[in-house]
Enzyme design. Structure first.
Site, PDB file in Angstrom:
ATOM      1  N   ALA A  36     -13.014 -53.159 -85.521  1.00 23.58           N
ATOM      2  CA  ALA A  36     -13.670 -52.951 -84.473  1.00 23.58           C
ATOM      3  C   ALA A  36     -15.005 -51.903 -85.086  1.00 23.58           C
ATOM      4  O   ALA A  36     -14.898 -50.381 -84.782  1.00 23.58           O
ATOM      5  CB  ALA A  36     -12.869 -51.744 -83.351  1.00 23.58           C
ATOM      6  N   HIS A  41     -19.929 -46.607 -88.262  1.00 28.51           N
ATOM      7  CA  HIS A  41     -19.024 -47.079 -89.223  1.00 28.51           C
ATOM      8  C   HIS A  41     -20.144 -47.421 -90.221  1.00 28.51           C
ATOM      9  O   HIS A  41     -20.129 -46.976 -91.245  1.00 28.51           O
ATOM     10  CB  HIS A  41     -18.040 -48.163 -88.602  1.00 28.51           C
ATOM     11  CG  HIS A  41     -17.327 -47.805 -88.424  1.00 28.51           C
ATOM     12  ND1 HIS A  41     -16.536 -48.610 -87.062  1.00 28.51           N
ATOM     13  CD2 HIS A  41     -15.722 -48.086 -88.189  1.00 28.51           C
ATOM     14  CE1 HIS A  41     -15.216 -47.908 -86.680  1.00 28.51           C
ATOM     15  NE2 HIS A  41     -14.529 -47.178 -87.243  1.00 28.51           N
ATOM     16  N   GLN A  65      -0.365 -44.816 -87.625  1.00 26.74           N
ATOM     17  CA  GLN A  65      -0.596 -43.183 -86.955  1.00 26.74           C
ATOM     18  C   GLN A  65      -0.095 -43.760 -85.712  1.00 26.74           C
ATOM     19  O   GLN A  65      -1.156 -43.246 -84.584  1.00 26.74           O
ATOM     20  CB  GLN A  65      -2.118 -43.241 -87.515  1.00 26.74           C
ATOM     21  CG  GLN A  65      -2.781 -44.027 -87.070  1.00 26.74           C
ATOM     22  CD  GLN A  65      -4.019 -44.711 -88.557  1.00 26.74           C
ATOM     23  OE1 GLN A  65      -3.865 -44.050 -89.247  1.00 26.74           O
ATOM     24  NE2 GLN A  65      -5.081 -43.766 -87.417  1.00 26.74           N
ATOM     25  N   GLN A 158      -8.899 -34.494 -88.905  1.00 27.83           N
ATOM     26  CA  GLN A 158      -8.400 -35.838 -89.641  1.00 27.83           C
ATOM     27  C   GLN A 158      -9.592 -35.628 -90.994  1.00 27.83           C
ATOM     28  O   GLN A 158      -8.997 -35.540 -91.817  1.00 27.83           O
ATOM     29  CB  GLN A 158      -9.021 -37.258 -89.148  1.00 27.83           C
ATOM     30  CG  GLN A 158      -9.036 -38.391 -90.164  1.00 27.83           C
ATOM     31  CD  GLN A 158      -8.839 -39.013 -89.322  1.00 27.83           C
ATOM     32  OE1 GLN A 158      -8.012 -40.202 -89.218  1.00 27.83           O
ATOM     33  NE2 GLN A 158     -10.246 -39.890 -89.066  1.00 27.83           N
ATOM     34  N   SER A 190     -17.785 -44.975 -80.731  1.00 32.05           N
ATOM     35  CA  SER A 190     -15.845 -45.282 -80.477  1.00 32.05           C
ATOM     36  C   SER A 190     -15.205 -46.075 -80.710  1.00 32.05           C
ATOM     37  O   SER A 190     -15.883 -46.783 -79.853  1.00 32.05           O
ATOM     38  CB  SER A 190     -14.806 -43.825 -79.969  1.00 32.05           C
ATOM     39  OG  SER A 190     -13.818 -43.930 -80.354  1.00 32.05           O
ATOM     40  N   SER A 191     -14.290 -46.686 -81.211  1.00 32.24           N
ATOM     41  CA  SER A 191     -13.829 -48.518 -81.019  1.00 32.24           C
ATOM     42  C   SER A 191     -13.455 -48.194 -79.701  1.00 32.24           C
ATOM     43  O   SER A 191     -13.174 -49.185 -79.102  1.00 32.24           O
ATOM     44  CB  SER A 191     -12.844 -48.839 -82.344  1.00 32.24           C
ATOM     45  OG  SER A 191     -13.577 -48.372 -83.593  1.00 32.24           O
ATOM     46  N   ARG A 192     -12.494 -46.946 -79.210  1.00 37.30           N
ATOM     47  CA  ARG A 192     -11.731 -47.787 -78.016  1.00 37.30           C
ATOM     48  C   ARG A 192     -13.143 -46.835 -77.350  1.00 37.30           C
ATOM     49  O   ARG A 192     -11.963 -47.352 -76.254  1.00 37.30           O
ATOM     50  CB  ARG A 192     -10.984 -46.066 -78.314  1.00 37.30           C
ATOM     51  CG  ARG A 192     -10.015 -46.254 -78.911  1.00 37.30           C
ATOM     52  CD  ARG A 192      -8.599 -45.136 -78.774  1.00 37.30           C
ATOM     53  NE  ARG A 192      -7.691 -45.312 -79.891  1.00 37.30           N
ATOM     54  CZ  ARG A 192      -6.748 -44.909 -80.895  1.00 37.30           C
ATOM     55  NH1 ARG A 192      -7.465 -43.703 -81.444  1.00 37.30           N
ATOM     56  NH2 ARG A 192      -5.665 -45.050 -80.809  1.00 37.30           N
TER      57      ARG A 192
HETATM   58  O1  PAF Z   1     -10.461 -43.405 -88.826  1.00 37.17           O
HETATM   59  C1  PAF Z   1      -9.657 -44.161 -88.824  1.00 37.17           C
HETATM   60  O2  PAF Z   1      -9.862 -44.853 -88.494  1.00 37.17           O
HETATM   61  C2  PAF Z   1      -8.438 -43.980 -89.398  1.00 37.17           C
HETATM   62  O3  PAF Z   1      -7.546 -42.988 -88.705  1.00 37.17           O
HETATM   63  C3  PAF Z   1      -8.593 -44.155 -90.940  1.00 37.17           C
HETATM   64  C4  PAF Z   1      -8.843 -43.111 -91.906  1.00 37.17           C
HETATM   65  C5  PAF Z   1      -9.096 -45.053 -91.629  1.00 37.17           C
HETATM   66  C6  PAF Z   1      -6.902 -44.286 -91.919  1.00 37.17           C
HETATM   67  O4  PAF Z   1      -6.331 -45.502 -90.357  1.00 37.17           O
END
Ligand code: PAF
Length: 283
Positions: A36, A41, A65, A158, A190-192
């Site tokens: 996405a 990205h 996750q 993260q 954000s993808s969301r």
């Molecule tokens: O940030 C993300 O998209 C995810 O948490 C990751 C780092 C690809 C791990 O699945």
């Protein structure tokens, strides 16, 4: 002219390709994603390209996750558009394992991160999350063995968790953060964000405005409690439900009392309708 990246879906095929690259002494940067893909990205890929000769992007929606109540099933999957975007950026390889490749039958190992992973931010609201992230990123690092790995600063906790893990486990990869890319009105990409209704989309940039206001108060010498109260009020008045709105030490993520205890990072998570948004800025 852009050339389609090589798409690899099994560990032996990945190993063979990487062995070939390493034999030619190519440096490798990995950009882990769940697909996405958006301009945020793309900026990670561009940083990766500046760091290494070969760029690998992983696309894997990691079930480990997501809690059972979360959006694993409905998480946006936009494979064709993702491949076109990565081709336009001249990415060398897409690592796209299936769930059964990543977690084969009988898989029974999980990385349990501590330190920044138990700072009382995301972990308070998504207790499953960093174990799932650390496990999959640990696997991605051992599968790809990159020289560099690029993560967005948007998921700041993260980024800290993954950097700590890579160091603690001597994984030999330099973990790098890349600046958050924002829409013109300040909303972090954000993808969301696709979950937001158009009315919610209008309101969402309040998070960025609130962080900037609190950052400015901190810089002006307000103590943390006073500085953060103003921003939190802005967010609540806009109708979002706050999970947290905090100023923390930017490296350890430990609570601080004033800007002088920094470097400081303001971190926020809030719910807007059915969407949970997170963001952060440096002070
Ligand atoms: O940030 C993300 O998209 C995810 O948490 C990751 C780092 C690809 C791990 O699945």
């Amino acid at each position: 002219m852009s050339r389609s990246p090589m798409i690899v879906r099994t560990v032996p095929a990945l190993r063979r390709t990487l062995d070939g690259l390493r034999a030619r002494k190519a440096t490798i940067a990995l950009v882990p994603t769940m697909g996405a893909l958006h301009d945020g990205h793309v900026s990670l890929v561009r940083l990766a390209k500046r760091r290494a000769r070969k760029v690998i992007v992983s696309i894997f929606v990691n079930p480990a996750q997501f809690a059972p109540t979360e959006d694993f099933g409905s998480y946006p999957r936009t494979w064709k558009a993702d491949v076109s975007k990565l081709a336009a950026e001249d990415v060398d390889l897409i690592w796209n394992p299936d769930v059964k490749v990543m977690y084969p039958e009988g898989f029974a190992t999980r990385i349990v991160p501590e330190g920044p992973a138990i700072a009382g931010l995301e972990d308070r609201f998504r207790p499953h999350f960093f174990g799932g992230v650390a496990t999959v990123v640990g696997k991605l690092f051992t599968q790809v063995r990159p020289d560099f790995a690029i993560f967005g600063e948007k998921d700041f906790q993260q980024l800290r968790v993954v950097a700590q893990m890579a160091g603690d486990l001597d994984l030999g990869v330099k973990v790098m953060g890349s600046r958050t890319v924002r829409e013109r009105d300040g909303l972090a990409m954000s993808s969301r964000n696709v979950y937001l209704t158009s009315a919610e989309r209008q309101v969402a940039p309040v998070l960025y405005r609130a962080m900037k206001e609190s950052a400015q108060r901190l810089r002006a010498g307000d103590d943390v409690e006073t500085a953060m109260a103003g921003g939190a009020e802005l967010i609540a008045n806009a109708g979002l439900v706050l999970d947290y709105f905090e100023a923390r030490h930017a490296e350890t993520l430990a609570p601080i009392a004033a800007a002088k205890d920094g470097p400081v990072r303001i971190l926020v998570a809030a719910r807007l309708g059915k969407t949970r948004l997170i963001d952060n800025i440096g002070v």
